[in-house]
Design an enzyme around this catalytic site. Structure first.
Site, PDB file in Angstrom:
ATOM      1  N   ASN A   1      31.027 -41.792 -43.832  1.00  0.00           N
ATOM      2  CA  ASN A   1      30.073 -40.766 -43.433  1.00  0.00           C
ATOM      3  C   ASN A   1      28.706 -41.337 -43.055  1.00  0.00           C
ATOM      4  O   ASN A   1      28.321 -41.344 -41.892  1.00  0.00           O
ATOM      5  CB  ASN A   1      29.928 -39.745 -44.565  1.00  0.00           C
ATOM      6  CG  ASN A   1      29.269 -38.456 -44.102  1.00  0.00           C
ATOM      7  OD1 ASN A   1      28.546 -38.421 -43.120  1.00  0.00           O
ATOM      8  ND2 ASN A   1      29.512 -37.382 -44.820  1.00  0.00           N
ATOM      9  N   ASP A   2      27.976 -41.817 -44.039  1.00  0.00           N
ATOM     10  CA  ASP A   2      26.589 -42.238 -43.806  1.00  0.00           C
ATOM     11  C   ASP A   2      26.471 -43.401 -42.830  1.00  0.00           C
ATOM     12  O   ASP A   2      25.481 -43.505 -42.109  1.00  0.00           O
ATOM     13  CB  ASP A   2      25.934 -42.606 -45.138  1.00  0.00           C
ATOM     14  CG  ASP A   2      25.923 -41.441 -46.114  1.00  0.00           C
ATOM     15  OD1 ASP A   2      25.608 -40.317 -45.682  1.00  0.00           O
ATOM     16  OD2 ASP A   2      26.260 -41.652 -47.295  1.00  0.00           O
ATOM     17  N   VAL A   3      27.474 -44.273 -42.802  1.00  0.00           N
ATOM     18  CA  VAL A   3      27.394 -45.469 -41.951  1.00  0.00           C
ATOM     19  C   VAL A   3      27.725 -45.161 -40.500  1.00  0.00           C
ATOM     20  O   VAL A   3      27.724 -46.053 -39.651  1.00  0.00           O
ATOM     21  CB  VAL A   3      28.322 -46.584 -42.476  1.00  0.00           C
ATOM     22  CG1 VAL A   3      27.909 -47.009 -43.868  1.00  0.00           C
ATOM     23  CG2 VAL A   3      29.787 -46.150 -42.456  1.00  0.00           C
TER      24      VAL A   3
ATOM     25  N   ALA B   1      24.738 -40.306 -49.376  1.00  0.00           N
ATOM     26  CA  ALA B   1      23.282 -40.432 -49.277  1.00  0.00           C
ATOM     27  C   ALA B   1      22.594 -39.080 -49.325  1.00  0.00           C
ATOM     28  O   ALA B   1      21.371 -38.999 -49.396  1.00  0.00           O
ATOM     29  CB  ALA B   1      22.905 -41.155 -47.986  1.00  0.00           C
TER      30      ALA B   1
END
Length: 470
Positions: free
Chosen positions: A399-401, A440
């Protein structure tokens, strides 16, 4: 004579540890590196036993305790290694770090209470250098132990992954650290004559480990794991000087420096400074950012049949694994899907972000377990430019990356973080359980892009259904 031979053997084990670290730097040589490390450790342990058992003063009971401890620890370690799933590797690493820290505290305590046995002085009259070494070893070891226990609890789900912000935590940490330094100075001045100083120093270090790690959110866990690894190394190195053990000094220095460098690499991969990680407060659980309330924007929801049809007719597919793949243990199903695509003439590769997962190299380990060829796995800087030529970016729980806000939204907490530019592919398939934000705690606008199709499901089940659709 025995001392000279032992020194050479310890040096040989140290060289093997260096070769082990070098081997572990690449998947192709990782097995050889692990083998060198095991041989080096066997030499170090064997040499220590040889030196100890060569002492006439060592009684049978003590020898039995030493051998019994080795046997019990070895058996437990072997059982854990056989039974632990690869998806639980991050918390296992954190747990092992805690044991290294506790061992450092025990060795430091033994040296403090029986200095004559270590040749560093007598009770109440320990030489200054040794007091500093054992004080640092105990303090860093205690901090590593308690901090690793907290990291384990967060990674294992026994404690919330969201930051737990203590009131005035920075002042509290500074006060504890200052008290530890003051106690070290007092121990030097008194020659270690007051046991309460050593005990208080160690207890404060235990507390500092907790207050330092509790405020750190789950998004920073890869940095925390490598940081604690570094701490355990420095604790071992400090006590290596006290014990005059070359192997322990070399090993501790290797672990400490490599862990510190890895922490720097992780921070760079997240566009975070080491200080900001230590200050904590960034990253949490998905539930912390809205749970499963659903999107406020239109989103395309796809199916396994949609994904199978488009990927089967693609020429280039880039797979982006993340923690969702680890949780669902989908790596083997993913490998099967990739093999079927290759049989159809599709060019398949894997893109790895340096902080994907819960520890450095987490995705590489899982893909290696599924026997994904090493030459198909690429790091961020080597494959980011390839997404523009890809027909499909297949994101599985990362997700965050993959969040484009890292490049376009200066108000985002992750702005400036290097990310995989999956949105440049013609089509993005995104497997995720829900549309909630990632670890995050920030929303991913990639979900709502025109070229993104969300595959809302357990990662393993979805990939298996795609394979059936083929």
């Amino acid at each position: 004579m025995i001392a000279n031979i032992a020194a050479l053997l310890y040096l040989a084990s140290g060289v093997l540890f260096i070769l082990s670290l070098r081997g572990l730097s690449s998947p192709e040589t990782a097995r050889k590196g692990a083998r060198n490390g095991m041989i080096g450790m066997a030499i170090a342990i064997g040499t220590t036993l040889w030196v100890l058992f060569g002492r006439e003063a060592l009684d049978g009971m003590t020898m039995g305790i030493i051998v019994g401890g080795l046997a019990v620890g070895g058996i437990i370690g072997a059982i854990i290694a056989q039974r632990i799933p690869m998806t639980a590797m991050p918390q296992l690493v954190a747990a092992f770090h805690s044991l290294v820290g506790l061992a450092a505290v025990c060795v430091a305590a033994a040296a403090y209470y029986a200095p004559e046995s270590f040749g560093i002085g007598f009770a109440g009259a320990i030489n200054i250098v040794s007091i500093i070494e054992l004080s640092l070893g105990s303090a860093i070891g205690a901090l590593t132990f308690s901090g690793s226990v907290i990291a384990f609890a967060k990674l294992n789900g026994n404690m919330s992954g969201a930051p737990i912000l203590l009131p005035a935590r920075h002042l509290l940490n500074i006060a504890i650290a200052a008290a530890i330094v003051a106690l070290v100075v007092m121990m030097v001045q008194t020659g270690g004559a007051e046991p309460w100083m050593f005990i208080t120093l160690t207890v404060l270090a235990f507390v500092l480990g907790v207050t330092l790690i509790i405020p750190i959110g789950g998004a920073d866990m890869p940095v925390v794991v490598s940081m604690l690894n570094s701490y355990s190394g420095w604790a071992a190195a400090a006590l290596g000087f006290t014990l005059e053990n070359t192997a322990l000094i070399i090993t501790g220095a290797l672990v400490g420096s490599s862990g510190a460098i890895l922490s720097y690499i992780m921070c760079k991969g997240m566009n975070r400074s080491f200080i900001s990680v230590i200050l904590g407060g960034f990253g949490g659980e998905e539930a912390a950012a809205g749970g499963d309330a659903g999107p406020a924007k239109p989103v395309k929801i796809g199916s396994a049949d949609d994904a199978a049809f488009i990927m089967k007719n693609a020429s280039k597919v880039i797979i982006v694994p993340g923690y969702g793949m680890a949780v669902a243990q989908a790596q083997h199903a993913l490998k099967e899907m990739a093999e079927l695509l290759k049989e159809e003439g599709v060019d398949v590769s894997y893109a790895i972000h340096p902080v994907a997962g819960r520890m450095p190299g987490h995705m590489n380990v899982l893909l290696a377990e599924a026997q994904v060829p090493y030459d198909e796995v690429f790091e961020l800087e080597d494959i980011n430019s390839e997404f523009a030529q890809a027909d499909v970016a297949f994101v599985i729980g990362a997700n965050d990356v993959t969040n484009p806000d890292a490049e376009t939204n200066s108000a985002s907490p992750i702005y400036g973080m290097p990310v995989l530019k999956v949105w440049n592919a013609k089509t993005v398939f995104f497997i995720k359980r829900s549309l909630a934000s990632g670890y995050a705690g920030v929303e991913n606008p990639l979900f709502f892009r025109d070229n993104t199709m969300m595959l809302l499901s357990d990662a393993k089940k979805m990939v298996e259904n795609i394979v059936k659709s083929f």
